[in-house]
Write an enzyme that holds these catalytic residues in place. Structure first.
Site, PDB file in Angstrom:
ATOM      1  N   HIS A  29      32.823  36.139 -32.926  1.00 59.64           N
ATOM      2  CA  HIS A  29      33.451  35.316 -33.966  1.00 59.64           C
ATOM      3  C   HIS A  29      33.939  36.253 -35.062  1.00 59.64           C
ATOM      4  O   HIS A  29      33.202  37.153 -35.490  1.00 59.64           O
ATOM      5  CB  HIS A  29      32.428  34.330 -34.539  1.00 59.64           C
ATOM      6  CG  HIS A  29      32.972  33.434 -35.604  1.00 59.64           C
ATOM      7  ND1 HIS A  29      33.512  32.192 -35.324  1.00 59.64           N
ATOM      8  CD2 HIS A  29      33.055  33.592 -36.951  1.00 59.64           C
ATOM      9  CE1 HIS A  29      33.899  31.626 -36.455  1.00 59.64           C
ATOM     10  NE2 HIS A  29      33.638  32.451 -37.458  1.00 59.64           N
ATOM     11  N   ILE A  30      35.170  36.056 -35.519  1.00 58.14           N
ATOM     12  CA  ILE A  30      35.660  36.877 -36.625  1.00 58.14           C
ATOM     13  C   ILE A  30      35.676  36.035 -37.899  1.00 58.14           C
ATOM     14  O   ILE A  30      35.998  34.846 -37.885  1.00 58.14           O
ATOM     15  CB  ILE A  30      37.054  37.467 -36.346  1.00 58.14           C
ATOM     16  CG1 ILE A  30      38.091  36.381 -36.028  1.00 58.14           C
ATOM     17  CG2 ILE A  30      36.977  38.499 -35.233  1.00 58.14           C
ATOM     18  CD1 ILE A  30      39.518  36.924 -35.902  1.00 58.14           C
ATOM     19  N   THR A  31      35.303  36.686 -39.002  1.00 63.64           N
ATOM     20  CA  THR A  31      35.301  36.011 -40.295  1.00 63.64           C
ATOM     21  C   THR A  31      35.518  37.047 -41.386  1.00 63.64           C
ATOM     22  O   THR A  31      35.326  38.255 -41.173  1.00 63.64           O
ATOM     23  CB  THR A  31      33.977  35.260 -40.524  1.00 63.64           C
ATOM     24  OG1 THR A  31      34.102  34.418 -41.683  1.00 63.64           O
ATOM     25  CG2 THR A  31      32.805  36.220 -40.735  1.00 63.64           C
TER      26      THR A  31
ATOM     27  N   ARG B 299      42.928  20.843 -34.303  1.00 62.76           N
ATOM     28  CA  ARG B 299      41.668  20.947 -33.570  1.00 62.76           C
ATOM     29  C   ARG B 299      40.685  19.840 -33.960  1.00 62.76           C
ATOM     30  O   ARG B 299      39.816  19.472 -33.175  1.00 62.76           O
ATOM     31  CB  ARG B 299      41.043  22.335 -33.799  1.00 62.76           C
ATOM     32  CG  ARG B 299      41.829  23.452 -33.122  1.00 62.76           C
ATOM     33  CD  ARG B 299      41.394  24.831 -33.622  1.00 62.76           C
ATOM     34  NE  ARG B 299      40.093  25.222 -33.142  1.00 62.76           N
ATOM     35  CZ  ARG B 299      39.862  26.089 -32.151  1.00 62.76           C
ATOM     36  NH1 ARG B 299      40.877  26.626 -31.488  1.00 62.76           N
ATOM     37  NH2 ARG B 299      38.642  26.408 -31.814  1.00 62.76           N
TER      38      ARG B 299
ATOM     39  N   GLU C 252      37.694  30.387 -25.210  1.00 69.86           N
ATOM     40  CA  GLU C 252      36.732  30.241 -26.300  1.00 69.86           C
ATOM     41  C   GLU C 252      35.399  29.675 -25.823  1.00 69.86           C
ATOM     42  O   GLU C 252      35.353  28.865 -24.892  1.00 69.86           O
ATOM     43  CB  GLU C 252      37.289  29.296 -27.377  1.00 69.86           C
ATOM     44  CG  GLU C 252      38.547  29.804 -28.056  1.00 69.86           C
ATOM     45  CD  GLU C 252      39.034  28.841 -29.132  1.00 69.86           C
ATOM     46  OE1 GLU C 252      38.190  28.335 -29.922  1.00 69.86           O
ATOM     47  OE2 GLU C 252      40.251  28.582 -29.184  1.00 69.86           O
TER      48      GLU C 252
END
Length: 215
Positions: free
Chosen positions: A12-14, A53, A168
């Protein structure tokens, strides 16, 4: 399709600024939950796609939407990170590039085991989960439906490779911080910053300079 790796990892990128609130909450939250609880964060995503989404069903879990889940990719150095690196996408207000972005890595098997032990819904898509045509599965014996060659690809100019690379993993509502086993950063300065943030946490994943996870 190529066979899945023996022990898949998920990523996960944040933005680094979000780590403090993630640690305080003890979890990463889905977009739907963040909106419901009016949580503030540094947004690095596409607003229009995030809105879409919220209304796209995860068909293997009737009644739930993609936006109800915390999303992870099956690889670092994702297509989304490349878009952030370029910093010029018309649908993204964030323009500070990839330097402040951190990768949160977890082990797929450990996450699924936790989810099933705690009655938490999970799924994976074989492409971008924000696409209307996305396929969803909730059993690990269907991991072979993912195009793992595309996931590993570094050149994704081919539309089919690009789509497959965006597969995902989704965990419903909250992804426990304790399941994050590693944090990858772009340079030594970011490593120091992240290490200082994690010093205040009860659960402290390892932090490593991972230049090959970036563009």
């Amino acid at each position: 399709m190529s066979p899945p790796p023996a022990h898949p990892k998920i990523y996960h990128i944040t933005h680094v600024d979000n780590l403090v609130s993630i640690i305080a909450d003890g979890a990463l939250c889905s977009d739907a939950l963040r909106i419901a609880e009016t949580k503030t964060h540094t947004n690095i995503g596409m607003t229009a796609i995030k809105q879409r989404r919220l209304g796209l069903p995860v068909r293997c879990h009737p009644g739930t939407m993609v936006g109800d889940y915390v999303p992870f990719y099956f690889c670092p150095r994702s297509v989304m990170l490349y878009i952030l690196h370029r910093g010029n996408h018309p649908e993204i207000s964030y323009t500070a590039g990839q330097r402040p972005i951190v990768h949160l890595q977890a082990d797929l098997g450990a996450v699924v085991a936790w989810a099933e032990a705690n009655g938490r819904r999970w799924a994976f898509s074989t492409s971008n989960a924000g696409a209307y045509y996305a396929e969803f599965f909730n059993t690990l014996d269907r991991l072979d439906r993912i195009d793992w060659n595309a996931v590993r690809a570094t050149d994704f100019r081919d539309p089919l490779i690009k789509e497959g690379k965006q597969a995902e993993f989704l965990l419903h509502e909250r992804f426990p911080w304790t399941l994050v086993e590693h944090v990858g950063v772009i340079n030594a300065t970011m490593k120091v910053q992240v290490t200082e943030i994690l010093a205040k946490a009860t659960h402290v994943p390892s932090v490593t300079l991972k230049t090959n996870w970036y563009y």
